[in-house]
Design a protein around this motif. Sequence first.
Motif, short mmCIF file in Angstrom:
data_model
loop_
_atom_site.label_atom_id
_atom_site.label_comp_id
_atom_site.label_asym_id
_atom_site.label_seq_id
_atom_site.Cartn_x
_atom_site.Cartn_y
_atom_site.Cartn_z
N ASN A 129 4.99 5.50 2.04
CA ASN A 129 5.65 6.67 2.64
C ASN A 129 6.52 7.43 1.63
OD1 ASN A 129 5.16 6.73 5.74
ND2 ASN A 129 5.46 4.57 5.26
N TRP A 132 4.22 9.42 -0.74
CA TRP A 132 3.68 10.61 -0.10
C TRP A 132 4.74 11.71 0.01
CZ3 TRP A 132 1.82 7.21 4.52
CH2 TRP A 132 0.73 6.44 4.12
N ASN A 165 -1.67 2.12 4.34
CA ASN A 165 -0.69 2.97 3.66
C ASN A 165 -0.84 2.93 2.14
OD1 ASN A 165 0.51 3.54 6.21
ND2 ASN A 165 1.56 1.57 6.10
N GLN A 167 -1.14 4.28 -1.63
CA GLN A 167 -0.61 5.46 -2.32
C GLN A 167 -1.73 6.47 -2.55
OE1 GLN A 167 1.66 4.79 -5.87
NE2 GLN A 167 3.19 3.53 -4.86
N ALA A 188 -4.50 4.88 6.90
CA ALA A 188 -3.34 5.68 6.47
C ALA A 188 -3.29 6.91 7.38
CB ALA A 188 -3.46 6.09 5.01
N SER A 192 -1.75 12.03 5.10
CA SER A 192 -1.35 11.43 3.83
C SER A 192 -2.22 11.99 2.70
CB SER A 192 -1.46 9.91 3.90
OG SER A 192 -2.77 9.51 4.27
N THR A 195 -5.49 9.97 0.11
CA THR A 195 -5.64 8.54 0.41
C THR A 195 -7.10 8.25 0.77
OG1 THR A 195 -4.89 9.04 2.66
CG2 THR A 195 -3.26 8.14 1.13
N THR A 215 -7.97 7.80 7.48
CA THR A 215 -7.20 8.09 6.28
C THR A 215 -7.03 9.60 6.08
OG1 THR A 215 -7.02 7.54 3.93
CG2 THR A 215 -9.22 8.02 4.78
#
Length: 394
Positions: A129, A132, A165, A167, A188, A192, A195, A215
């Motif tokens: 998080n 992002w 999640n 990166q 994710a 995001s 991803t 994602t």
Amino acid sequence: MTKSNITLPLLFTLLTFIDVSTGAANVFNVVSFGAKPDGVKDSTGAFLKAWEAACGSAAAATVMVPSGTFMVKGITFGGPCKSRLKFQVAGTVVAPPDYRAFGNSGYWILFNKVSKISLIGGTFDARANGFWACRKSGQSCPPGVRSITFNSGKDVIISGVKSMNSQITHMTLNGCTNVAVRYVKLVAPGNSPNTDGFHVQLSTGVTFTGSTVQTGDDCVAIGAGTRNFLISKLACGPGHGVSIGSLAKELNEDGVENVTLSSSVFTGTQNGVRIKSWARPSNGFVKNVFFQDLIMKNVQNPIIIDQNYCPSHQGCPTEHSGVKISQVTYKNIQGTSATQQAMKLVCSQSNPCTGITLQDIKLTYKKGAPATSYCFNAIGTSLGVTQPTSCLNR
């Protein structure tokens, strides 16, 4: 070439490997080497010690990550090892809370030059998080890390793994041979940035089956040098669909061939099945691709070829893609398009797509109006029902 030419030898090899890979005798528990299941203490060193003991074992061995939460920084599990290995995860592995802890390494968990290995179970949470937020704010940020990567691996099984999640990419295969990935979940948020779910490049003999990908970028990204890749029973969405490319990043680039995607569902994705290349010179190619038995649910671009990819508008607006696309089949693809143009095949001005086959396509525009198609330099044939009406040149 028929589909069976791809599947039978590959499946025989994979099944043979699976039968002999399950007999690990020695178990090396990371807790015995000092790992703490509290999610706070750095367990990187303990994981490496357990790996080194297992990798050096003359008999088949298991690295065991038991129940609990283990914090691990950037780590490389290096090979070659002396015997077959199983990396069994019952608990959760989490990344450091500060995304800057990875620096510019590009990797969180890397298996490098490891053969005859199974990665089984567990949850891997990259806790991205903060990363992002940095990316979205326009600040100067690290390049980001891939969550789980296999470089130059052979005879690999990945099963029952959940990656959360990431990166950037959740799971990457680079330069690998004979890999079976099954029943994984890559998750994710839809917003995001970059991803990707599952990324394959320079790899041969890969299967990806029974998996769910939700994602912010491609569910599956197929890079240069991918051969004999089978995807089946994929649930994709949110995300950008399944993409071959972007290709033509370099002039001398390996091709993509013998790719099959079947029995899969796309829900609310930006694209369904896409082939994309930069609009610039390349020696690359895409050939012998089968997209079949697919369901599209409110997908913006269910079927798309884009050989004018040039998002930065630098170095490519006046060029033509050198990537040669041929022998691509779209069969039994049904469902709804979120845009009226459900099929868009835009091929290179200097290298038309050839051998395109549309068979039993039924895509409707969700708002009730007829769906449309658009083709540019796309040559092929249509069989059975084709809805929207085929725009292919013969």
